[in-house]
Scaffold this active site. Structure first.
Site, PDB file in Angstrom:
ATOM      1  N   GLY A  84      -9.882   3.821  -6.153  1.00 33.54           N
ATOM      2  CA  GLY A  84      -8.553   2.958  -6.346  1.00 33.54           C
ATOM      3  C   GLY A  84      -7.521   3.796  -5.281  1.00 33.54           C
ATOM      4  O   GLY A  84      -7.922   4.242  -4.175  1.00 33.54           O
ATOM      5  N   VAL A  85      -6.192   4.044  -5.990  1.00 32.75           N
ATOM      6  CA  VAL A  85      -5.403   4.519  -5.095  1.00 32.75           C
ATOM      7  C   VAL A  85      -5.462   6.249  -4.576  1.00 32.75           C
ATOM      8  O   VAL A  85      -5.050   6.471  -3.441  1.00 32.75           O
ATOM      9  CB  VAL A  85      -4.097   4.606  -5.652  1.00 32.75           C
ATOM     10  N   ASP A  86      -6.192   6.615  -5.542  1.00 38.66           N
ATOM     11  CA  ASP A  86      -6.564   8.022  -5.273  1.00 38.66           C
ATOM     12  C   ASP A  86      -7.491   8.018  -3.821  1.00 38.66           C
ATOM     13  O   ASP A  86      -7.074   9.001  -3.064  1.00 38.66           O
ATOM     14  CB  ASP A  86      -7.390   8.626  -6.507  1.00 38.66           C
TER      15      ASP A  86
ATOM     16  N   SER B 117      -2.677   4.394 -14.117  1.00 42.73           N
ATOM     17  CA  SER B 117      -3.502   4.032 -15.454  1.00 42.73           C
ATOM     18  C   SER B 117      -3.966   2.625 -15.350  1.00 42.73           C
ATOM     19  O   SER B 117      -4.771   2.247 -16.356  1.00 42.73           O
ATOM     20  CB  SER B 117      -3.107   4.672 -16.778  1.00 42.73           C
ATOM     21  N   THR B 118      -3.227   1.777 -14.665  1.00 40.50           N
ATOM     22  CA  THR B 118      -3.477   0.338 -14.689  1.00 40.50           C
ATOM     23  C   THR B 118      -4.620  -0.346 -14.038  1.00 40.50           C
ATOM     24  O   THR B 118      -4.947  -1.581 -14.161  1.00 40.50           O
ATOM     25  CB  THR B 118      -2.288  -0.547 -14.140  1.00 40.50           C
TER      26      THR B 118
ATOM     27  N   ASN C 156      -7.402  11.992 -10.827  1.00 42.15           N
ATOM     28  CA  ASN C 156      -8.044  12.272 -12.296  1.00 42.15           C
ATOM     29  C   ASN C 156      -8.234  13.521 -12.215  1.00 42.15           C
ATOM     30  O   ASN C 156      -7.800  14.388 -11.688  1.00 42.15           O
ATOM     31  CB  ASN C 156      -9.700  11.786 -12.163  1.00 42.15           C
TER      32      ASN C 156
ATOM     33  N   TYR D 187      -8.464   2.981 -15.301  1.00 46.27           N
ATOM     34  CA  TYR D 187      -8.137   3.396 -16.553  1.00 46.27           C
ATOM     35  C   TYR D 187      -7.587   2.104 -17.574  1.00 46.27           C
ATOM     36  O   TYR D 187      -7.540   2.765 -18.712  1.00 46.27           O
ATOM     37  CB  TYR D 187      -7.179   4.440 -16.515  1.00 46.27           C
TER      38      TYR D 187
ATOM     39  N   ASP E 298       0.997  -1.171   0.056  1.00 49.99           N
ATOM     40  CA  ASP E 298      -0.216   0.070  -0.004  1.00 49.99           C
ATOM     41  C   ASP E 298       0.959   1.277   0.228  1.00 49.99           C
ATOM     42  O   ASP E 298       1.662   1.572   0.834  1.00 49.99           O
ATOM     43  CB  ASP E 298      -0.768   0.252   1.353  1.00 49.99           C
ATOM     44  N   ILE E 299       0.954   2.063  -1.153  1.00 44.60           N
ATOM     45  CA  ILE E 299       1.578   3.223  -1.056  1.00 44.60           C
ATOM     46  C   ILE E 299       1.423   4.366   0.101  1.00 44.60           C
ATOM     47  O   ILE E 299       2.319   5.002   0.303  1.00 44.60           O
ATOM     48  CB  ILE E 299       1.354   3.748  -2.521  1.00 44.60           C
TER      49      ILE E 299
HETATM   50  P1  ADP Z   1      -6.005   4.588 -12.642  1.00 41.18           P
HETATM   51  O1  ADP Z   1      -7.419   5.373 -12.693  1.00 41.18           O
HETATM   52  O2  ADP Z   1      -4.774   5.618 -12.958  1.00 41.18           O
HETATM   53  O3  ADP Z   1      -6.303   3.163 -13.438  1.00 41.18           O
HETATM   54  P2  ADP Z   1      -6.342   3.229 -10.031  1.00 41.18           P
HETATM   55  O4  ADP Z   1      -6.195   3.721  -8.745  1.00 41.18           O
HETATM   56  O5  ADP Z   1      -7.423   2.437 -10.433  1.00 41.18           O
HETATM   57  O6  ADP Z   1      -5.969   4.331 -10.954  1.00 41.18           O
HETATM   58  O7  ADP Z   1      -4.969   2.217 -10.359  1.00 41.18           O
HETATM   59  C1  ADP Z   1      -3.726   2.491 -10.414  1.00 41.18           C
HETATM   60  C2  ADP Z   1      -3.087   1.259  -9.718  1.00 41.18           C
HETATM   61  O8  ADP Z   1      -3.010   1.617  -8.351  1.00 41.18           O
HETATM   62  C3  ADP Z   1      -3.620   0.020 -10.014  1.00 41.18           C
HETATM   63  O9  ADP Z   1      -2.436  -0.957 -10.278  1.00 41.18           O
HETATM   64  C4  ADP Z   1      -4.062  -0.239  -8.643  1.00 41.18           C
HETATM   65  O10 ADP Z   1      -4.083  -1.789  -8.340  1.00 41.18           O
HETATM   66  C5  ADP Z   1      -3.322   0.322  -7.698  1.00 41.18           C
HETATM   67  N1  ADP Z   1      -3.619   0.492  -6.376  1.00 41.18           N
HETATM   68  C6  ADP Z   1      -4.897   0.706  -5.708  1.00 41.18           C
HETATM   69  N2  ADP Z   1      -5.009   1.243  -4.460  1.00 41.18           N
HETATM   70  C7  ADP Z   1      -3.495   1.197  -4.167  1.00 41.18           C
HETATM   71  C8  ADP Z   1      -2.553   1.671  -2.821  1.00 41.18           C
HETATM   72  N3  ADP Z   1      -3.284   1.700  -1.558  1.00 41.18           N
HETATM   73  N4  ADP Z   1      -1.415   1.452  -3.191  1.00 41.18           N
HETATM   74  C9  ADP Z   1      -0.598   1.192  -4.138  1.00 41.18           C
HETATM   75  N5  ADP Z   1      -1.334   0.925  -5.383  1.00 41.18           N
HETATM   76  C10 ADP Z   1      -2.772   0.906  -5.260  1.00 41.18           C
END
Ligand code: ADP
Length: 175
Positions: A34-36, A123-124, A26, A127, A12-13
């Site tokens: 997601g990560v946002d 983006s993975t 976005n 997106y 987890d980042i």
């Molecule tokens: P995007 O809209 O750019 O595709 P996402 O958040 O849906 O962004 O996904 C981008 C990447 O971040 C994906 O590989 C997802 O698995 C990953 N991700 C989601 N939550 C976390 C987190 N807490 N820490 C690190 N990576 C994450």
């Protein structure tokens, strides 16, 4: 020589103690899934307050560009918010735009004197950018950037799942 400045971790980042973490934001800069969502949740309202100020000043963030805010309650000092391209078949400049995300984020981190920076796999997720191609672009841009400066000495690619972690492991071993 640059190879040992590129690291991968699975996890987890939001938990990382690095100078800067990057958010896959976005265009609205108002948070999302997601990560946002995870970054805004862990970092608290200070991050969103700064995003709103940037939005009021420049009207959000264009695809491929990056802006910087406080890290709020995170261990990281700053969050860089970059907007990755939505994958739409690959003929709509998606690769170039994803390269821009990495390059512009690294440039902003450099300008803020960061020694370490962690990226999610932009983006993975929602997106839908193909994971292996995205990883190649990420590694390529980071490698090129590390070659031309000496401030940033650690770039971490944070992989949220095993599949992504394995892709990065293979690519970095072959590099
Ligand atoms: P995007 O809209 O750019 O595709 P996402 O958040 O849906 O962004 O996904 C981008 C990447 O971040 C994906 O590989 C997802 O698995 C990953 N991700 C989601 N939550 C976390 C987190 N807490 N820490 C690190 N990576 C994450």
């Amino acid at each position: 020589m640059n190879k040992n400045k590129l690291n991968i971790i699975k996890g987890d980042i939001t938990k990382l103690a690095v100078d800067i973490i990057v958010n896959a934001a976005n265009k609205s800069l108002l948070g999302g899934g997601g990560v946002d969502g995870a970054i805004h949740k862990a970092g608290g309202s200070e991050i969103l307050d700064e995003c709103i100020k940037i939005r009021n000043k420049q009207g959000g963030c264009k695809t491929g560009e990056a802006v910087i805010t406080t890290g709020g309650k995170l261990k990281a000092n700053y969050v860089i918010h970059t907007v990755g391209p939505v994958w739409n078949g690959g003929k709509n400049h998606e690769e170039e735009l994803l390269s821009n995300c990495y390059r512009n984020s690294l440039t902003l981190a450099y300008e803020h004197g960061a020694k370490s920076i962690a990226f999610p796999c932009i983006s993975t997720g929602i997106y839908r950018f193909p994971k292996e191609l995205a990883a190649k672009i990420a590694i390529d841009e980071a490698t090129k950037f590390l070659q031309r400066q000496e401030i940033i000495n650690e770039v971490i690619f944070v992989c949220f799942d095993d599949e992504t972690y394995n892709i990065y492991s293979i690519l970095l071993n072959d590099a």
